[in-house]
Design an enzyme around this catalytic site. Structure first.
Site, PDB file in Angstrom:
ATOM      1  N   THR A  50       0.828  -1.205   0.000  1.00 13.07           N
ATOM      2  CA  THR A  50       0.000   0.000   0.000  1.00 13.07           C
ATOM      3  C   THR A  50       0.860   1.252   0.000  1.00 13.07           C
ATOM      4  OG1 THR A  50      -1.794  -1.159   1.128  1.00 13.07           O
ATOM      5  CG2 THR A  50      -1.802   1.239   1.269  1.00 13.07           C
ATOM      6  N   TYR A 137       3.921 -12.693   5.011  1.00 14.55           N
ATOM      7  CA  TYR A 137       2.931 -12.029   4.167  1.00 14.55           C
ATOM      8  C   TYR A 137       2.530 -13.022   3.083  1.00 14.55           C
ATOM      9  CZ  TYR A 137       0.968  -8.054   1.455  1.00 14.55           C
ATOM     10  OH  TYR A 137       0.154  -7.180   0.780  1.00 14.55           O
ATOM     11  N   LYS A 165       0.216 -12.287   7.857  1.00 15.65           N
ATOM     12  CA  LYS A 165      -0.771 -11.444   7.185  1.00 15.65           C
ATOM     13  C   LYS A 165      -1.384 -12.305   6.099  1.00 15.65           C
ATOM     14  CE  LYS A 165      -1.592  -7.261   4.496  1.00 15.65           C
ATOM     15  NZ  LYS A 165      -1.047  -6.063   3.831  1.00 15.65           N
ATOM     16  N   ILE A 205      -4.182  -6.294   9.190  1.00 11.16           N
ATOM     17  CA  ILE A 205      -3.364  -5.253   8.567  1.00 11.16           C
ATOM     18  C   ILE A 205      -4.182  -4.790   7.377  1.00 11.16           C
ATOM     19  CG2 ILE A 205      -1.192  -4.697   7.410  1.00 11.16           C
ATOM     20  CD1 ILE A 205       0.127  -6.945   8.984  1.00 11.16           C
TER      21      ILE A 205
END
Length: 300
Positions: A50, A137, A165, A205
């Site tokens: 992001t 992730y 995540k 998250i």
């Protein structure tokens, strides 16, 4: 034996990186972090996807980290990293070791698509070098690699691999990981926050947490407290907004909405581009209507 590890529960914000005329807008970044820090968030993820980290040089990433640290007060920070060249990635981890991070967020190496054995080697090598806890992730849509459940179970045995995540879009795998309780499971797909936390996940998250932040913090807290009915009333209006925020590539729609709210300029780095005018108008309408929608839902 697993070492005592930091907590990754609650709502973590994967920060956008504001730009102005092609450069990182550090004053806007500072103001944004101060704005969010007072709304009950657990901490910040710096230089994640992001944050357009792939478009930032290593020097820019460290400068962004410094600005966030100066604005975040006592809130913990997680640094995102990515790559596919293991020695270079390990050297970057060594650089970050002196940064006092709460954790590092590590995806699979992109483009290469290694075997499950290769993925274990990748994550364990990074965890061996890192002095900070590692958050896996799991995002096959970006990396091209799917982390199998047994691979994650193997990685969870490493003393510094402590959380995930979860953007794997595999509800069965998510439920097994939560049941195993070897990793703290954080929703990474915003639309799955409610289900993940209701099933026992630790938090999220969530890029969408930049807007209507307090409401999302409340949803997660209520779910963890078992207050499903109240959490559901707060969540339902958010779901339409969260889906719209990802109708075009992130963080274009998010930055468009945040610019409308006066939080930053609507600027991205190529090859990312701004959200379409139609989606931007739709986001404004949905977001502006959320307070009334929540009030109506709670009264029902």
């Amino acid at each position: 034996m697993r070492e005592l590890t930091p907590d990754f529960s609650g709502l973590w914000i994967p920060l956008v990186t504001p730009f102005e005329r092609g450069a990182v807008d550090h004053p806007a970044l500072y103001r944004l972090v101060r704005h969010l820090a007072n709304q009950g968030v657990a901490g910040f993820v710096v230089c994640g996807s992001t944050g357009e980290a792939a478009a930032l040089s290593p020097r820019e990433q460290l400068a962004v980290l410094d600005t966030v640290r100066s604005a975040a007060g006592d809130l913990p920070l997680v640094m995102g990293l990515s790559g596919y060249h293991l020695p270079e990635t390990l050297e970057w981890v060594r650089t970050l070791n002196s940064s006092g991070l709460h954790g590092i967020l590590v995806p699979a190496p992109h483009y290469i698509r290694p075997s499950q054995t290769g993925l274990i080697q990748w994550f364990e090598s990074i965890a061996d070098v890192s002095t900070s806890p590692v958050v896996i992730y799991d995002i096959p849509a970006r990396t091209g690699s799917t982390l199998a459940l047994e691979t994650l179970r193997t990685l969870a045995q490493h003393p510094r691999i402590v959380a995930i995540k979860d953007c794997g879009a595999d509800d069965i795998k998510t439920q097994y990981l939560i049941a195993d309780a070897a990793l703290q499971v954080l929703a990474g797909d915003d639309s799955r926050i409610f289900n993940t936390v209701a099933l026992g996940g630790a938090g999220a998250i969530a890029a969408g947490g930049h807007v209507h932040t307090q409401r999302m913090v409340q949803v997660i807290a209520l779910l963890r407290a078992g207050e499903l009915q109240t959490a559901r009333a707060l969540w339902r209006p958010l779901l339409t907004l969260l889906n719209a925020l990802f109708a075009e590539p992130n963080p274009g729609p998010l930055k468009a909405l945040m610019a409308h709210q006066g939080l930053l300029l609507n600027e991205l780095r190529a090859p990312m581009d701004a959200a379409s005018e139609g989606l931007t108008a739709r986001l404004r309408k949905i977001s502006d209507g959320i307070p009334a929608l929540v009030a109506q839902t709670q009264a029902a």
